[in-house]
Scaffold this motif. Structure first.
Motif, short mmCIF file in Angstrom:
data_model
loop_
_atom_site.label_atom_id
_atom_site.label_comp_id
_atom_site.label_asym_id
_atom_site.label_seq_id
_atom_site.Cartn_x
_atom_site.Cartn_y
_atom_site.Cartn_z
N GLU A 146 -3.34 6.14 8.49
CA GLU A 146 -3.96 7.24 8.03
C GLU A 146 -2.99 8.29 8.07
O GLU A 146 -2.08 8.42 8.97
CB GLU A 146 -5.34 7.94 8.71
CG GLU A 146 -6.55 6.60 8.81
CD GLU A 146 -7.05 6.70 7.51
OE1 GLU A 146 -7.04 7.34 6.79
OE2 GLU A 146 -7.62 5.35 7.25
N ASN A 204 4.56 -0.99 8.45
CA ASN A 204 3.42 -0.85 9.40
C ASN A 204 2.89 0.75 9.39
O ASN A 204 1.97 0.96 9.78
CB ASN A 204 4.08 -1.33 10.98
CG ASN A 204 5.30 -0.37 11.11
OD1 ASN A 204 6.25 -0.08 10.22
ND2 ASN A 204 5.50 -0.06 12.36
N MET A 250 1.03 -1.49 -0.13
CA MET A 250 0.06 0.11 -0.05
C MET A 250 0.91 1.24 0.07
O MET A 250 1.81 1.27 0.56
CB MET A 250 -0.98 -0.03 1.26
CG MET A 250 -2.14 -0.69 1.05
SD MET A 250 -3.35 -0.06 -0.03
CE MET A 250 -4.06 1.52 0.29
N GLN A 270 3.17 2.45 6.61
CA GLN A 270 2.25 2.68 5.53
C GLN A 270 0.80 2.60 5.57
O GLN A 270 0.09 2.97 4.58
CB GLN A 270 2.68 1.66 4.45
CG GLN A 270 4.24 2.03 3.84
CD GLN A 270 4.66 0.96 3.16
OE1 GLN A 270 4.09 0.24 2.43
NE2 GLN A 270 6.17 0.89 3.12
N SER A 271 0.44 1.55 6.50
CA SER A 271 -1.13 1.43 6.52
C SER A 271 -1.95 2.36 7.47
O SER A 271 -3.09 2.29 7.35
CB SER A 271 -1.24 -0.13 7.10
OG SER A 271 -0.68 -0.13 8.38
#
Ligand code: MN3
Length: 204
Positions: free
Chosen positions: A53, A48, A1, A50-51
Motif C-alpha cells: 500500500e 515486492n 501491478m 509494488q504490491s
C-alpha cells in the motif's frame, strides 16, 4: 501491478472561485500524474515493493533500498498527499457542525477561529514547498508542516487534513499571494469528510 492515479472526484471547476479550474487540471493531470509515473518508474525493479500500500511505503522508508529511497519518499509522498488533498475539498459547502472533531478542536485550540489562525499561519509562513497539516497523534490533534512531499505518517502521525502550499497549487491565480490562497481555501474544506476521518482514527 503499478500504482494508479485515483479518479478525480469532481469537475476541475468545482472549487472556483477559491481554486480555478486550470490550476486544478494541471495539478491533477500533470503534477499528481507525474508523482505516480515517477513512483512506478522507481519501483520498476522492485516487484515486492509494488504490491505494498502507498501508506506502507511511507511508514517503512528506512527499509527502502538506498538507491530509490529518496525517489520513493518524494513520489509515494506526492501520490499519497494529493490523493488525500482532492478528497479533502468540496465545492458543495459543508461547514464543521458540532461533532466529535469540533469538540476535539475546541479542546486543543480553544476556539475554531484560533485553530484556523494557527493552521493558517503555519501554511502561510512555511518556507518553500511543502504542506500544512492537521494530524492526530496519541489521542491529540496537532498542527504541523512538512517539506516537499513528506507526509506525517512517516513520523507516526495520522494526517486528517493537509494544505498544499507548493506554488503549483496556487500560482496561476494568486501569483505570490500565498496568504490569499490559504484564506480562500477554508471555504472549500470538506468538513464532513474530515470529521469521518477523525471518527475512524479516534475509534481505532
Ligand atoms: Mn501539489
Amino acid at each position: 501491478m503499478s500504482f494508479q492515479i485515483p479518479e478525480f472526484p469532481y469537475r476541475f471547476d468545482a472549487l472556483e472561485p477559491a481554486i480555478d479550474a486550470e490550476t486544478m487540471r494541471i495539478h491533477y493531470t500533470k503534477h499528481h500524474q507525474g508523482y505516480v509515473n515517477k513512483l512506478n518508474d522507481a519501483l520498476k525493479e522492485y516487484p515486492n515493493l509494488q504490491s505494498l500500500e502507498i501508506s506502507e511505503l511511507l511508514t517503512q522508508l528506512d527499509t527502502i533500498p538506498n538507491e530509490i529511497r529518496t525517489a520513493v519518499q518524494n513520489n509515494a509522498g506526492g501520490h499519497y498527499n494529493h490523493s488525500l488533498f482532492w478528497t479533502s475539498l468540496t465545492g458543495e459547502g459543508g461547514g464543521l457542525q458540532t461533532n466529535n472533531l469540533l469538540n476535539a478542536i475546541m479542546k486543543e485550540f480553544g476556539t475554531f477561529e484560533k485553530f484556523k489562525e494557527t493552521f493558517g499561519n503555519a501554511a502561510k509562513t512555511h518556507f518553500g514547498s511543502g504542506w500544512a497539516w492537521l494530524v492526530y497523534e496519541h489521542g491529540q490533534l496537532k498542527i504541523m508542516t512538512t517539506v516537499n512531499q513528506d507526509n506525517p505518517i512517516s513520523q507516526g502521525k495520522i494526517p486528517l487534513l493537509g494544505l498544499d502550499v507548493w506554488e503549483h497549487a496556487y500560482y496561476l491565480h494568486y501569483q505570490n499571494r500565498r496568504a490569499d490562497y490559504v484564506d480562500a481555501w477554508w471555504s472549500i474544506v470538506n468538513w464532513p469528510e474530515i470529521s469521518d476521518r477523525f471518527n475512524r482514527v479516534a475509534e481505532g
